[in-house]
Design a protein around this motif. Structure first.
Motif, mmCIF file in Angstrom:
data_model
loop_
_atom_site.group_PDB
_atom_site.id
_atom_site.type_symbol
_atom_site.label_atom_id
_atom_site.label_comp_id
_atom_site.label_asym_id
_atom_site.label_seq_id
_atom_site.Cartn_x
_atom_site.Cartn_y
_atom_site.Cartn_z
ATOM 1 N N SER A 79 0.816 -1.217 0.000
ATOM 2 C CA SER A 79 0.000 0.000 0.000
ATOM 3 C C SER A 79 0.845 1.260 0.000
ATOM 4 O O SER A 79 0.342 2.342 -0.286
ATOM 5 N N ALA A 218 -6.414 4.581 -2.447
ATOM 6 C CA ALA A 218 -6.496 4.635 -0.986
ATOM 7 C C ALA A 218 -7.638 3.757 -0.476
ATOM 8 O O ALA A 218 -7.474 2.997 0.481
ATOM 9 N N ASP A 221 -6.744 0.012 -1.160
ATOM 10 C CA ASP A 221 -5.693 -0.475 -0.270
ATOM 11 C C ASP A 221 -6.169 -0.621 1.167
ATOM 12 O O ASP A 221 -5.867 -1.613 1.840
ATOM 13 N N VAL A 259 -2.677 6.095 4.255
ATOM 14 C CA VAL A 259 -3.239 5.780 2.941
ATOM 15 C C VAL A 259 -4.514 6.583 2.685
ATOM 16 O O VAL A 259 -4.689 7.193 1.623
#
Length: 280
Positions: A79, A218, A221, A259
């Motif tokens: 990620s 984002a 992940d 993230v």
């Protein structure tokens, strides 16, 4: 140490793939149709194929890392591609890095250090028949939903579906990674994993048409990290070093926050346009 190097290379390839696929998806225009249909159209775009090659290369390296490393480490390391994508924007597109982005990149790096220091290598347990049936059921739901999300205008639902599908990829990959490569083509789980990867790509293609790449990735992940980490720890015998449970929780939280926050830092359309023109 070799496994950590493999993870780093995997993240770089994933980041390259994200950027290339995003440009190709936006260049295709907003068209109606199912996710698999969009994926078929994009398959004729060389830039999208380059991005897909980056994603495939990143997946292959992450697959080998899963042989010994727990999912919570492998998925959080993968990620970090969104952080690398931000760095790419700063270096290539001349973005001015924001204070929030600097803090989040630092937070993600700290989280990865915590996870790397708290992880304990192990070989995954085999998936039980019940667990396999559960994976099949999840993919059926994702497949049906993917054919319908093209009617939506938001990226959120297809991105969530993509994250679920890629979580299945990670879970099955962890269970298969210790087997010999020669045995994989004859294993039904291999083809279930491939199916999950195709569904994940199809949903992501739809999401990339409707939202900024960072926001899409984002969401994908974060979903993948949470689902795969929970399953890895509960079903696949992923291990944590003695007394390091709180550090793993802190590391996972730090990476997921990083993230998500980086994904919400939307860049101007002019920046996206410059990238599209450069790729044309």
């Amino acid at each position: 140490m070799v496994a950590y190097g493999i993870l780093a290379a995997s993240a770089v390839l994933y980041a390259m793939g994200i950027v290339a696929q995003s440009v190709a998806a936006r260049r295709a225009g907003h068209r109606s149709g199912a996710g698999l249909g969009l994926l078929a159209r994009l398959a004729t775009d060389r830039l999208f194929l380059l991005g897909f090659a980056g994603q495939a290369g990143g997946f292959a390296l992450a697959f080998f890392a899963r042989e010994a490393l727990p999912l919570y480490l492998v998925q959080t390391a993968s990620s970090s591609a969104i952080g690398l994508a931000t760095v790419f924007g700063v270096v290539v597109l001349k973005w001015r890095i924001r204070r929030t982005e600097t803090w989040m990149l630092t937070l993600m790096a700290a989280g990865l250090v915590l996870l790397a220091g708290s992880s304990e290598p192990s070989i995954a347990k085999d998936l039980t028949p019940t667990a396999v049936l559960a994976q099949v059921g999840v993919l059926l739901v994702v497949g049906v939903a993917t054919t319908r999300v093209s009617r939506t205008e938001t990226f959120l639902l297809p991105a969530l579906l993509s994250g679920v599908a890629f979580a299945v990829v990670a879970i099955i990959g962890r269970a298969l990674a210790h087997l010999s490569i020669a045995s994989l083509p004859g294993n039904p789980l291999t083809w279930l994993m491939v199916t999950a990867a195709v569904l994940g790509q199809a949903s992501m293609a739809v999401a990339l048409q409707r939202g900024l790449a960072t926001a899409v990735v984002a969401t994908v992940d974060a979903t993948t990290i949470v689902l795969s980490s929970v399953v890895g720890l509960s079903l696949l015998d992923d291990r944590v070093a003695d007394g390091s449970g709180p550090w793993v929780a802190a590391g996972l939280t730090a990476v997921v926050i990083g993230v998500l926050v980086l994904g919400t830092q939307a860049r101007s359309q002019s920046a996206s346009a410059r990238l599209t023109e450069a790729a044309a």
